[in-house]
Write a protein that holds these residues in place. Structure first.
Motif, PDB file in Angstrom:
ATOM      1  N   HIS A   1       0.833  -1.219   0.000  1.00  0.00           N
ATOM      2  CA  HIS A   1       0.000   0.000   0.000  1.00  0.00           C
ATOM      3  C   HIS A   1       0.861   1.259   0.000  1.00  0.00           C
ATOM      4  O   HIS A   1       0.374   2.354   0.280  1.00  0.00           O
ATOM      5  N   GLY A   2       2.160   1.095  -0.276  1.00  0.00           N
ATOM      6  CA  GLY A   2       3.038   2.245  -0.446  1.00  0.00           C
ATOM      7  C   GLY A   2       3.497   2.903   0.844  1.00  0.00           C
ATOM      8  O   GLY A   2       3.996   4.031   0.833  1.00  0.00           O
ATOM      9  N   VAL A   3       3.342   2.219   1.970  1.00  0.00           N
ATOM     10  CA  VAL A   3       3.736   2.819   3.259  1.00  0.00           C
ATOM     11  C   VAL A   3       5.225   2.551   3.515  1.00  0.00           C
ATOM     12  O   VAL A   3       5.722   1.451   3.242  1.00  0.00           O
ATOM     13  N   ASN A   4       5.931   3.543   4.033  1.00  0.00           N
ATOM     14  CA  ASN A   4       7.345   3.390   4.392  1.00  0.00           C
ATOM     15  C   ASN A   4       7.457   2.494   5.629  1.00  0.00           C
ATOM     16  O   ASN A   4       6.923   2.813   6.695  1.00  0.00           O
ATOM     17  N   LEU A   5       8.167   1.372   5.464  1.00  0.00           N
ATOM     18  CA  LEU A   5       8.190   0.375   6.551  1.00  0.00           C
ATOM     19  C   LEU A   5       8.954   0.855   7.780  1.00  0.00           C
ATOM     20  O   LEU A   5       8.579   0.527   8.906  1.00  0.00           O
TER      21      LEU A   5
END
Ligand code: NDP
Length: 290
Positions: free
Chosen positions: A190-194
């Protein structure tokens, strides 16, 4: 009375654990299947590399081998010192501990199942947790030797209880590992920075040792350092599932996690670190957990 202590099995854990013993005992014997590791240990830490038969003449004998089957096979032909205490730090099978306790008692040798947690860093710093099953008086006699290697040392019940606690602990870690890889894959897709996501999670209720240490220190940075082999974790989750099944319980999360850990162990390079479970999820989901 001066006690002689020995250590059998100088692997990732045993090598580091045995290194502390000469600080507390004047005579420390070591044996390893591949003998040059024992000789190197002796030179580095002031232990004495000996034959297996000599190692089992100690008053307290530690072992740390991959499986209970390895320990049983090793013990079978040996003549162990009468009155000795065998402290088995293998992550083993509870039924095997019960069997060994009875068999060794006939030879006047006491047996404790004394698996450890804390990983190789805990072995290096003598901060391991010992979860010990067996006779309480035997536990008390062996306590000073275990205190040389660990921080929290608990008697958790009769023979086999230590191995049971260890198997359930590692199963919980495996559940967290699978769930964390699934959560991280979801966020990534979902394109979230881990990195930022897990900073938040590590300050929230989803936090665990897996999210705070395994993900950032082994998976996100792609280091997958070889300190605890995935087949050993698969062995531990298998022991936990056997315990569930022997008690005729319903434990679907444990069953699913055991299947996933075993599948990952079959998929990755032999003896890869347990953190390579992430690679199975990466193959399945076509996202990189970094
Ligand atoms: P390793 O594979 O690093 O070491 C295994 C050791 O056992 C080596 O010394 C090996 O000798 C010896 N060995 C293997 N098979 C036999 C055999 N058939 N007969 C005699 N010796 C044998 O394992 P670890 O040190 O990582 O793990 C040992 C135990 O501790 C396992 O039960 C594991 O689940 C548990 N554990 C591991 C942790 C970790 O972070 N690594 C943490 C907590 C528990 P050789 O050198 O000849 O191969």
């Amino acid at each position: 009375m001066t006690q002689i202590v020995s250590f059998i099995g100088l692997g990732a854990m045993g090598y580091r654990m045995a290194a502390h013993l000469p600080k507390h005992f004047s005579k420390v014997l070591v044996w390893n299947r591949t003998s040059n590791k024992a000789e190197e240990h002796a030179t580095t830490y002031g232990t004495q590399a000996v034959t297996l038969q000599e190692a089992v003449q100690a008053d307290i004998i530690f072992s740390c081998l991959p499986t209970s089957a390895d320990v049983e096979h090793l013990i079978q032909p040996l003549t162990i010192k009468s009155g000795a205490i065998w402290v088995d730090c293998t992550s083993g099978v509870p039924e095997s501990a019960k069997k060994l306790e009875v068999q060794l008692k006939e030879k006047n040798v006491a047996y404790l199942d004394a698996p450890v947690s804390g990983q190789t860093i805990g072995a290096e710093n003598a901060t391991l947790t010992f979860m010990v099953g067996g006779n309480i008086e035997t536990f008390e006699k062996a306590l000073p030797a275990m205190q040389a290697l660990g921080k929290l040392i608990k008697h958790v019940g009769d023979s086999g209880a230590g191995f049971a606690v260890k198997a359930v602990n590692n199963m919980l870690m495996a559940v967290h590992l699978c769930a964390a890889c699934e959560g991280a894959s979801t966020l990534k897709s979902h394109g979230v920075n881990l990195q930022e996501a897990f900073e938040c999670i590590n300050a929230s209720s989803g936090q665990s040792t897996v999210t705070s240490s395994v993900l950032p220190q082994r998976i996100f940075n792609r280091s997958f350092p070889n300190t605890f082999a995935l087949p050993l974790l698969a062995k531990d989750t298998g022991i936990a599932l056997d315990l569930v099944q022997n008690a005729k319980l319903s434990a679907p999360v444990i069953a699913a996690s055991q299947s996933l850990i075993q599948a990952a162990s079959n998929l990755v390079e032999p003896n890869s670190d347990f953190s390579t479970v992430a690679k199975m999820y990466e193959m399945l989901n076509k996202v990189t957990i970094e």
